[in-house]
Design a protein around this motif. Structure first.
Motif, PDB file in Angstrom:
ATOM      1  N   ALA A  54       9.356  -1.543  12.944  1.00 17.72           N
ATOM      2  CA  ALA A  54       9.281  -2.311  11.699  1.00 17.72           C
ATOM      3  C   ALA A  54       7.825  -2.577  11.320  1.00 17.72           C
ATOM      4  CB  ALA A  54      10.043  -3.623  11.852  1.00 17.72           C
ATOM      5  N   LEU A  55       7.007  -2.910  12.304  1.00 17.34           N
ATOM      6  CA  LEU A  55       5.590  -3.182  12.031  1.00 17.34           C
ATOM      7  C   LEU A  55       4.894  -1.922  11.517  1.00 17.34           C
ATOM      8  CD1 LEU A  55       4.534  -5.480  15.011  1.00 17.34           C
ATOM      9  CD2 LEU A  55       5.021  -6.117  12.658  1.00 17.34           C
ATOM     10  N   HIS A  56       5.210  -0.792  12.133  1.00 14.82           N
ATOM     11  CA  HIS A  56       4.599   0.454  11.682  1.00 14.82           C
ATOM     12  C   HIS A  56       4.960   0.745  10.232  1.00 14.82           C
ATOM     13  CE1 HIS A  56       3.888   1.489  16.019  1.00 14.82           C
ATOM     14  NE2 HIS A  56       2.809   1.984  15.466  1.00 14.82           N
ATOM     15  N   ARG A  57       6.220   0.499   9.917  1.00 18.05           N
ATOM     16  CA  ARG A  57       6.660   0.742   8.540  1.00 18.05           C
ATOM     17  C   ARG A  57       5.930  -0.181   7.574  1.00 18.05           C
ATOM     18  NH1 ARG A  57      12.807  -0.197   6.309  1.00 18.05           N
ATOM     19  NH2 ARG A  57      12.356   0.123   4.103  1.00 18.05           N
ATOM     20  N   LEU A  58       5.822  -1.441   7.959  1.00 17.38           N
ATOM     21  CA  LEU A  58       5.149  -2.413   7.097  1.00 17.38           C
ATOM     22  C   LEU A  58       3.675  -2.062   6.923  1.00 17.38           C
ATOM     23  CD1 LEU A  58       6.896  -5.579   8.515  1.00 17.38           C
ATOM     24  CD2 LEU A  58       6.972  -4.839   6.143  1.00 17.38           C
ATOM     25  N   VAL A  59       3.070  -1.541   7.980  1.00 16.54           N
ATOM     26  CA  VAL A  59       1.677  -1.127   7.880  1.00 16.54           C
ATOM     27  C   VAL A  59       1.543   0.036   6.907  1.00 16.54           C
ATOM     28  CG1 VAL A  59      -0.188  -0.003   9.134  1.00 16.54           C
ATOM     29  CG2 VAL A  59       0.977  -1.972  10.125  1.00 16.54           C
ATOM     30  N   HIS A  60       2.476   0.989   7.015  1.00 21.44           N
ATOM     31  CA  HIS A  60       2.424   2.144   6.130  1.00 21.44           C
ATOM     32  C   HIS A  60       2.590   1.742   4.678  1.00 21.44           C
ATOM     33  CE1 HIS A  60       1.821   5.903   8.055  1.00 21.44           C
ATOM     34  NE2 HIS A  60       2.656   5.625   9.016  1.00 21.44           N
ATOM     35  N   GLU A  61       3.376   0.726   4.442  1.00 24.37           N
ATOM     36  CA  GLU A  61       3.641   0.311   3.066  1.00 24.37           C
ATOM     37  C   GLU A  61       2.571  -0.635   2.546  1.00 24.37           C
ATOM     38  OE1 GLU A  61       7.545  -1.246   3.066  1.00 24.37           O
ATOM     39  OE2 GLU A  61       8.498   0.686   3.410  1.00 24.37           O
ATOM     40  N   GLY A  62       1.631  -0.983   3.401  1.00 27.69           N
ATOM     41  CA  GLY A  62       0.528  -1.798   2.938  1.00 27.69           C
ATOM     42  C   GLY A  62       0.729  -3.290   3.091  1.00 27.69           C
ATOM     43  N   TRP A  63       1.842  -3.708   3.663  1.00 34.50           N
ATOM     44  CA  TRP A  63       2.088  -5.139   3.817  1.00 34.50           C
ATOM     45  C   TRP A  63       1.255  -5.712   4.950  1.00 34.50           C
ATOM     46  CZ3 TRP A  63       5.435  -8.066   0.797  1.00 34.50           C
ATOM     47  CH2 TRP A  63       6.199  -7.345  -0.123  1.00 34.50           C
ATOM     48  N   LEU A  64       1.047  -4.914   5.969  1.00 38.08           N
ATOM     49  CA  LEU A  64       0.280  -5.370   7.122  1.00 38.08           C
ATOM     50  C   LEU A  64      -0.830  -4.373   7.398  1.00 38.08           C
ATOM     51  CD1 LEU A  64       3.250  -6.371   9.482  1.00 38.08           C
ATOM     52  CD2 LEU A  64       1.881  -7.886   8.026  1.00 38.08           C
ATOM     53  N   THR A  65      -1.807  -4.810   8.190  1.00 33.10           N
ATOM     54  CA  THR A  65      -2.884  -3.921   8.581  1.00 33.10           C
ATOM     55  C   THR A  65      -2.941  -3.860  10.094  1.00 33.10           C
ATOM     56  OG1 THR A  65      -4.316  -5.830   8.218  1.00 33.10           O
ATOM     57  CG2 THR A  65      -4.383  -4.094   6.583  1.00 33.10           C
ATOM     58  N   ALA A  66      -3.089  -2.663  10.621  1.00 30.69           N
ATOM     59  CA  ALA A  66      -3.107  -2.469  12.066  1.00 30.69           C
ATOM     60  C   ALA A  66      -4.495  -2.042  12.502  1.00 30.69           C
ATOM     61  CB  ALA A  66      -2.081  -1.420  12.472  1.00 30.69           C
ATOM     62  N   ILE A  67      -4.949  -2.628  13.594  1.00 35.08           N
ATOM     63  CA  ILE A  67      -6.208  -2.226  14.204  1.00 35.08           C
ATOM     64  C   ILE A  67      -5.867  -1.624  15.559  1.00 35.08           C
ATOM     65  CG2 ILE A  67      -8.476  -2.975  14.964  1.00 35.08           C
ATOM     66  CD1 ILE A  67      -8.237  -5.339  13.096  1.00 35.08           C
ATOM     67  N   PRO A  68      -6.290  -0.386  15.822  1.00 37.85           N
ATOM     68  CA  PRO A  68      -5.923   0.287  17.070  1.00 37.85           C
ATOM     69  C   PRO A  68      -6.301  -0.521  18.305  1.00 37.85           C
ATOM     70  CG  PRO A  68      -6.911   1.843  15.555  1.00 37.85           C
ATOM     71  CD  PRO A  68      -7.052   0.486  14.929  1.00 37.85           C
ATOM     72  N   ASN A  69      -5.354  -0.652  19.190  1.00 36.88           N
ATOM     73  CA  ASN A  69      -5.543  -1.374  20.452  1.00 36.88           C
ATOM     74  C   ASN A  69      -5.883  -2.852  20.249  1.00 36.88           C
ATOM     75  OD1 ASN A  69      -5.074   0.935  21.955  1.00 36.88           O
ATOM     76  ND2 ASN A  69      -7.218   1.534  21.856  1.00 36.88           N
ATOM     77  N   ARG A  70      -5.642  -3.326  19.058  1.00 35.11           N
ATOM     78  CA  ARG A  70      -5.907  -4.738  18.788  1.00 35.11           C
ATOM     79  C   ARG A  70      -4.640  -5.464  18.351  1.00 35.11           C
ATOM     80  NH1 ARG A  70     -11.137  -6.160  17.576  1.00 35.11           N
ATOM     81  NH2 ARG A  70     -10.292  -8.226  17.232  1.00 35.11           N
ATOM     82  N   ARG A 156       6.346  -0.280  -7.957  1.00 33.97           N
ATOM     83  CA  ARG A 156       6.966  -1.278  -7.094  1.00 33.97           C
ATOM     84  C   ARG A 156       6.067  -1.580  -5.897  1.00 33.97           C
ATOM     85  NH1 ARG A 156      12.309   0.339  -6.599  1.00 33.97           N
ATOM     86  NH2 ARG A 156      13.080  -1.356  -7.887  1.00 33.97           N
ATOM     87  N   GLY A 157       5.453  -0.543  -5.351  1.00 32.45           N
ATOM     88  CA  GLY A 157       4.534  -0.764  -4.238  1.00 32.45           C
ATOM     89  C   GLY A 157       3.360  -1.628  -4.642  1.00 32.45           C
ATOM     90  N   LEU A 158       2.785  -1.329  -5.783  1.00 32.80           N
ATOM     91  CA  LEU A 158       1.651  -2.125  -6.261  1.00 32.80           C
ATOM     92  C   LEU A 158       2.077  -3.561  -6.518  1.00 32.80           C
ATOM     93  CD1 LEU A 158       0.088   0.397  -8.789  1.00 32.80           C
ATOM     94  CD2 LEU A 158      -0.934  -0.401  -6.667  1.00 32.80           C
ATOM     95  N   LEU A 159       3.254  -3.723  -7.075  1.00 35.43           N
ATOM     96  CA  LEU A 159       3.715  -5.059  -7.447  1.00 35.43           C
ATOM     97  C   LEU A 159       4.004  -5.907  -6.214  1.00 35.43           C
ATOM     98  CD1 LEU A 159       5.611  -5.853 -10.510  1.00 35.43           C
ATOM     99  CD2 LEU A 159       6.607  -6.799  -8.442  1.00 35.43           C
ATOM    100  N   THR A 160       4.635  -5.301  -5.224  1.00 36.29           N
ATOM    101  CA  THR A 160       4.929  -6.078  -4.018  1.00 36.29           C
ATOM    102  C   THR A 160       3.644  -6.518  -3.349  1.00 36.29           C
ATOM    103  OG1 THR A 160       5.165  -3.981  -2.879  1.00 36.29           O
ATOM    104  CG2 THR A 160       7.179  -5.115  -3.511  1.00 36.29           C
ATOM    105  N   ARG A 161       2.647  -5.630  -3.351  1.00 39.01           N
ATOM    106  CA  ARG A 161       1.395  -5.992  -2.706  1.00 39.01           C
ATOM    107  C   ARG A 161       0.696  -7.135  -3.436  1.00 39.01           C
ATOM    108  NH1 ARG A 161      -2.447  -1.261  -1.242  1.00 39.01           N
ATOM    109  NH2 ARG A 161      -3.601  -3.109  -0.621  1.00 39.01           N
ATOM    110  N   SER A 162       0.775  -7.140  -4.750  1.00 36.94           N
ATOM    111  CA  SER A 162       0.083  -8.194  -5.479  1.00 36.94           C
ATOM    112  C   SER A 162       0.855  -9.505  -5.409  1.00 36.94           C
ATOM    113  CB  SER A 162      -0.136  -7.769  -6.932  1.00 36.94           C
ATOM    114  OG  SER A 162       0.992  -7.118  -7.450  1.00 36.94           O
ATOM    115  N   THR A 163       2.167  -9.435  -5.547  1.00 37.19           N
ATOM    116  CA  THR A 163       2.949 -10.671  -5.499  1.00 37.19           C
ATOM    117  C   THR A 163       2.998 -11.231  -4.091  1.00 37.19           C
ATOM    118  OG1 THR A 163       4.975  -9.421  -5.182  1.00 37.19           O
ATOM    119  CG2 THR A 163       4.381 -10.011  -7.447  1.00 37.19           C
TER     120      THR A 163
END
Lengths: 248, 248
Positions: A54-70, A156-163
């Motif tokens: 789920a986290l990977h998916r959210l990162v791909h969609e721009g909702w979350l940001t992942a830092i390698p090994n962090r 929709r992607g842009l809108l979710t990120r802004s809202t």
DNA sequence: TGGTAAAATTATGTGCACATTACGTCAAGA
DNA sequence: TCTTGACGTAATGTGCACATAATTTTACCA
């Protein structure tokens, strides 16, 4: 067993994804919060791998940001990034309303009118939650009426990120769009075939949103995952014994 | 060991991702081809999980399509879908050239001129590969000159998806853009500050591309993964003994 | 007492094995 | 001979355990 209700447990994935997304949408997670996989798995009562997916998916969609090994973090949207998103939205949505103004089907006009009416009803009832939802859907609806699925997905992607940042900043006392009557004016211009006016209104509408967001300073939220996900369960006690209870 | 080159092996992930992406870009994989994880892992010499992750990423980015419990496939782009992508590109790129025409820095003008010159050189030398590359970069460059990273990312995604199908259809004998001089004309209009002309030229340019693509019927390619990935290795025989060789 | 270094702990990332599911094949009955 | 059913095989999906890396705590020295 002839038939089993679980078909790859895609429902569980969706549940975990939705739970995190809902927590962010409700403003429970402050920007910069670290989403630890074991803690999330324990709170939501699912396995760590499901949380990972789920986290990977959210990162791909721009909702979350992942830092390698962090780890995975709730993104801290800069004012600059927010401005960029609204800039792209301005380009797209101006073109959208122009196109709709120049020609649309009767069914499109009907859907547009129905949406505006629904927004007015929500405004009259002072139903903030519903209005928030409808305000976002308005912009998606315009994209849908163009009949271009690719366009709809992108917007929709842009809108979710802004809202998202919007709801994180001040979840309880916001109206998603500056003035509810803005949408009505835009719809009226579209239905009247006035492309230039519709585009101008839309640009002003989006500009109002970005200034509204920039004015709000994101206050500090709870970073405790236990408390953040209170009342937000992945699945509605469907399976009595979650496999989160490990033997070790 | 004081220093190890592998930092979470993010390089290996990128290599597998790039290998599949390159194979598609070279037109080795026909639309509808099933990308089996064990076979890919054996061919590329990496573990199955790494292939899985790369496939998931490619699916998320729209390069591949996944069916639950069925596998991952090379998407069959419909003419309709392709038209939709070019439609969105028209909206964005018309706005981009308009904005650049209305105002740009001296550095931007310099970069734009340099790119056009480079394209002309490639055309004169009849260097198809370089010209293909440059033609795609031209559109990304215009987005970059707007100074909006979000816009650049978005447009690059759209461009890769459209050129992907382009290269799949007829990889060897294509020029990425209809006429190389189109780019020169557009750049000239931008530098001259003629927004309407630049937008019109861009719309015509994109319309020419979509008709060019629609005319080509995708011929049958090899579906043998062994042959498709010949010469495209994930890593340059870094690990001598891949664990992809299973006992069964 | 403050700073630095080292060790322990915690979390992430990955390889591995098993369960489940879909597809192909063969045989039996109509 | 064609259709339908069951069985075998292979691929996908997921839980699990270990290796690696980063952070925090603690101890030691200046």
């Amino acid at each position: 067993m002839p038939r089993k209700p679980l078909k790859g447990d895609v429902a569980a994935d969706e549940a975990v994804y939705g739970a995190i997304r809902r927590a962010m949408h409700m403003g429970r997670l402050a920007p910069g919060t670290k989403l630890q996989e074991p803690a999330l798995a324990r709170v939501l009562g699912v396995s760590r791998e499901r949380v990972r997916k789920a986290l990977h998916r959210l990162v791909h969609e721009g909702w979350l940001t992942a830092i390698p090994n962090r780890g995975t973090f709730v993104p801290t949207l800069t004012v600059e990034e927010m401005r960029e998103i609204y800039d792209v939205r301005s380009m797209l949505e101006a073109a959208i309303v122009r196109r709709l103004s120049e020609g649309h089907t009767a069914a499109a006009a009907k859907r547009l009118k129905a949406h505006v009416t629904e927004e007015k009803v929500a405004t009259r009832r002072d139903d903030r939650g519903r209005l928030f939802e409808l305000s976002g859907e308005f912009h998606v609806l315009l994209a849908e009426l163009c009949g271009n699925d690719e366009l709809t997905r992108l917007l929709r992607g842009l809108l979710t990120r802004s809202t998202m940042h919007f709801s994180i900043a001040a979840p309880q006392q916001l109206t998603n769009c500056a003035g509810p009557h803005d949408h009505g004016d835009i719809a009226e211009a579209i239905l009247g075939g006035r492309a230039d006016k519709a585009a101008k209104l839309m640009l002003g509408h989006l500009a109002g949103l970005v200034t509204l967001q920039a004015s709000r300073a994101p206050e500090r939220q709870s970073t405790d995952l236990e408390e953040a996900f209170r009342g937000i369960k992945a699945r509605q006690t469907k399976t009595g014994a979650p496999q989160g209870a490990r033997s070790n």
